[in-house]
Design a protein around this motif. Structure first.
Motif, PDB file in Angstrom:
ATOM      1  N   LEU A   1       0.717  -1.186   0.011  1.00 56.76           N
ATOM      2  CA  LEU A   1       0.044  -0.287  -0.032  1.00 56.76           C
ATOM      3  C   LEU A   1       0.522   1.964  -0.182  1.00 56.76           C
ATOM      4  O   LEU A   1       0.976   2.121  -0.193  1.00 56.76           O
ATOM      5  CB  LEU A   1      -1.124   0.444   1.076  1.00 56.76           C
ATOM      6  N   LYS A   2       1.859   0.910   0.480  1.00 58.26           N
ATOM      7  CA  LYS A   2       2.473   2.714   0.729  1.00 58.26           C
ATOM      8  C   LYS A   2       3.691   2.769  -0.283  1.00 58.26           C
ATOM      9  O   LYS A   2       3.775   3.663  -0.870  1.00 58.26           O
ATOM     10  CB  LYS A   2       3.858   1.866   1.941  1.00 58.26           C
ATOM     11  N   ASP A   3       3.515   1.257  -1.835  1.00 55.97           N
ATOM     12  CA  ASP A   3       4.333   1.692  -2.167  1.00 55.97           C
ATOM     13  C   ASP A   3       3.103   2.115  -3.471  1.00 55.97           C
ATOM     14  O   ASP A   3       3.577   2.884  -4.952  1.00 55.97           O
ATOM     15  CB  ASP A   3       4.957  -0.381  -3.334  1.00 55.97           C
ATOM     16  N   LEU A   4       2.425   1.744  -3.247  1.00 52.85           N
ATOM     17  CA  LEU A   4       1.261   2.243  -4.163  1.00 52.85           C
ATOM     18  C   LEU A   4       0.833   4.073  -3.624  1.00 52.85           C
ATOM     19  O   LEU A   4      -0.344   4.679  -4.416  1.00 52.85           O
ATOM     20  CB  LEU A   4      -0.309   1.381  -4.275  1.00 52.85           C
ATOM     21  N   GLY A   5       1.504   4.229  -2.636  1.00 50.92           N
ATOM     22  CA  GLY A   5       1.258   5.999  -2.230  1.00 50.92           C
ATOM     23  C   GLY A   5       0.663   6.328  -1.460  1.00 50.92           C
ATOM     24  O   GLY A   5       0.040   6.936  -0.910  1.00 50.92           O
ATOM     25  N   PHE A   6      -0.403   5.036  -0.567  1.00 52.63           N
ATOM     26  CA  PHE A   6      -1.521   5.080   0.579  1.00 52.63           C
ATOM     27  C   PHE A   6      -0.195   5.328   2.431  1.00 52.63           C
ATOM     28  O   PHE A   6       0.857   4.945   2.573  1.00 52.63           O
ATOM     29  CB  PHE A   6      -2.240   4.355   1.060  1.00 52.63           C
ATOM     30  N   GLN A   7      -0.528   6.691   2.459  1.00 55.08           N
ATOM     31  CA  GLN A   7       0.666   6.985   3.693  1.00 55.08           C
ATOM     32  C   GLN A   7      -0.379   6.343   5.260  1.00 55.08           C
ATOM     33  O   GLN A   7      -0.297   6.257   5.925  1.00 55.08           O
ATOM     34  CB  GLN A   7       0.944   8.073   4.167  1.00 55.08           C
ATOM     35  N   ALA A   8      -1.706   6.249   5.169  1.00 55.25           N
ATOM     36  CA  ALA A   8      -2.652   5.898   6.086  1.00 55.25           C
ATOM     37  C   ALA A   8      -3.749   5.060   6.417  1.00 55.25           C
ATOM     38  O   ALA A   8      -4.197   4.894   5.516  1.00 55.25           O
ATOM     39  CB  ALA A   8      -3.866   7.359   5.666  1.00 55.25           C
ATOM     40  N   VAL A   9      -2.864   3.839   6.903  1.00 62.73           N
ATOM     41  CA  VAL A   9      -3.579   2.680   6.368  1.00 62.73           C
ATOM     42  C   VAL A   9      -3.227   2.355   7.781  1.00 62.73           C
ATOM     43  O   VAL A   9      -1.982   2.527   8.810  1.00 62.73           O
ATOM     44  CB  VAL A   9      -1.875   2.212   5.932  1.00 62.73           C
ATOM     45  N   THR A  10      -4.095   2.131   8.251  1.00 60.48           N
ATOM     46  CA  THR A  10      -4.551   1.563   9.878  1.00 60.48           C
ATOM     47  C   THR A  10      -4.755  -0.201   9.696  1.00 60.48           C
ATOM     48  O   THR A  10      -5.541  -0.421   8.898  1.00 60.48           O
ATOM     49  CB  THR A  10      -5.411   1.920  10.733  1.00 60.48           C
ATOM     50  N   GLU A  11      -4.404  -0.919  10.744  1.00 63.64           N
ATOM     51  CA  GLU A  11      -3.918  -1.821  10.898  1.00 63.64           C
ATOM     52  C   GLU A  11      -5.339  -2.890  12.220  1.00 63.64           C
ATOM     53  O   GLU A  11      -5.256  -2.238  12.879  1.00 63.64           O
ATOM     54  CB  GLU A  11      -2.802  -2.586  11.090  1.00 63.64           C
ATOM     55  N   ALA A  12      -5.784  -3.765  11.235  1.00 68.13           N
ATOM     56  CA  ALA A  12      -6.469  -4.191  12.889  1.00 68.13           C
ATOM     57  C   ALA A  12      -6.021  -6.030  12.608  1.00 68.13           C
ATOM     58  O   ALA A  12      -5.930  -6.348  11.364  1.00 68.13           O
ATOM     59  CB  ALA A  12      -7.971  -4.540  12.675  1.00 68.13           C
ATOM     60  N   SER A  13      -5.897  -6.627  13.673  1.00 66.36           N
ATOM     61  CA  SER A  13      -5.750  -8.488  13.650  1.00 66.36           C
ATOM     62  C   SER A  13      -6.849  -9.212  13.340  1.00 66.36           C
ATOM     63  O   SER A  13      -6.698 -10.646  13.119  1.00 66.36           O
ATOM     64  CB  SER A  13      -5.027  -9.006  14.604  1.00 66.36           C
ATOM     65  N   ASP A  14      -8.269  -8.759  13.625  1.00 67.73           N
ATOM     66  CA  ASP A  14      -9.391  -9.492  13.322  1.00 67.73           C
ATOM     67  C   ASP A  14     -10.896  -8.534  12.902  1.00 67.73           C
ATOM     68  O   ASP A  14     -11.125  -6.863  13.449  1.00 67.73           O
ATOM     69  CB  ASP A  14      -9.746 -10.352  14.417  1.00 67.73           C
ATOM     70  N   GLY A  15     -11.812  -8.773  12.880  1.00 66.22           N
ATOM     71  CA  GLY A  15     -13.035  -8.114  12.699  1.00 66.22           C
ATOM     72  C   GLY A  15     -13.593  -7.288  13.950  1.00 66.22           C
ATOM     73  O   GLY A  15     -13.718  -6.484  13.898  1.00 66.22           O
ATOM     74  N   LEU A  16     -13.185  -8.239  15.369  1.00 68.91           N
ATOM     75  CA  LEU A  16     -13.741  -6.965  16.477  1.00 68.91           C
ATOM     76  C   LEU A  16     -12.910  -5.920  16.756  1.00 68.91           C
ATOM     77  O   LEU A  16     -13.684  -5.127  16.926  1.00 68.91           O
ATOM     78  CB  LEU A  16     -13.579  -8.297  17.333  1.00 68.91           C
ATOM     79  N   GLU A  17     -12.092  -6.192  16.196  1.00 65.92           N
ATOM     80  CA  GLU A  17     -10.158  -5.284  16.470  1.00 65.92           C
ATOM     81  C   GLU A  17     -10.939  -3.919  15.874  1.00 65.92           C
ATOM     82  O   GLU A  17     -11.343  -2.661  16.218  1.00 65.92           O
ATOM     83  CB  GLU A  17      -8.997  -5.560  16.834  1.00 65.92           C
TER      84      GLU A  17
END
Length: 167
Positions: free
Chosen positions: A23-39
């Protein structure tokens, strides 16, 4: 640099790190991560996202459960957020369920940077570069083999297996 905010929902830390890099290579700087649907649901209470990449098979709350809850969200903007399903195990049942739940597309792992880009561009309603070698993917059932002389040929899979055909 792209201003869109992407929510990446994936249980594997290694895969999250890999996808974040893509995603960073595609230019996206605002990437938020979650380990599952509840998070991810907790994050949706605090933030708005422009697109989501959702792993289909996760513990606690899988992609189908999360997507159903997303589409039923009380905020109509959040409920309409483009969702791209990612999975290493794709069959007809998954494709039908994802479509029924309102996913924009399904991407089969592993995938190239260009394939990811084409799915995100389509989800965000950007024009797709059709000149790219693998910009579009079409899912077609396996073709029945032609009869040949000699031993009886094996029948095509009946388990809904699909082959990927690049257009």
């Amino acid at each position: 640099m792209k201003n869109e905010k992407v929510l990446l929902i994936e249980d594997s830390a290694f895969t999250r790190r890999l996808l974040r890099g893509m995603l960073k290579d595609l230019g996206f700087q605002a990437v938020t991560e979650a380990s599952d649907g509840l998070e991810a649901e907790k994050l949706l209470k605090l933030h708005r996202f422009d697109a989501m990449l959702i792993d289909w098979r996760m513990p606690r709350q899988d992609g189908a459960e999360f997507l159903a809850r997303l589409r039923a969200h009380d905020n109509p903007v959040t409920a309409a957020t483009p969702a791209i399903i990612i999975s290493a195990h794709v069959d007809l049942a998954l494709l039908q369920k994802a479509a029924t739940l309102g996913a924009q597309s399904v991407v089969v792992k592993p995938f190239s940077l260009q394939v990811l880009k084409s799915h995100i561009d389509a989800a965000l309603a950007r024009p797709i570069d059709h000149a790219a070698p693998d910009a579009r993917v079409d899912m077609r059932p396996f073709a029945q083999p032609e009869p040949v002389a000699g031993p009886e040929p094996k029948p095509a899979p009946e388990n809904g297996a699909y082959e990927v055909v690049y257009l």
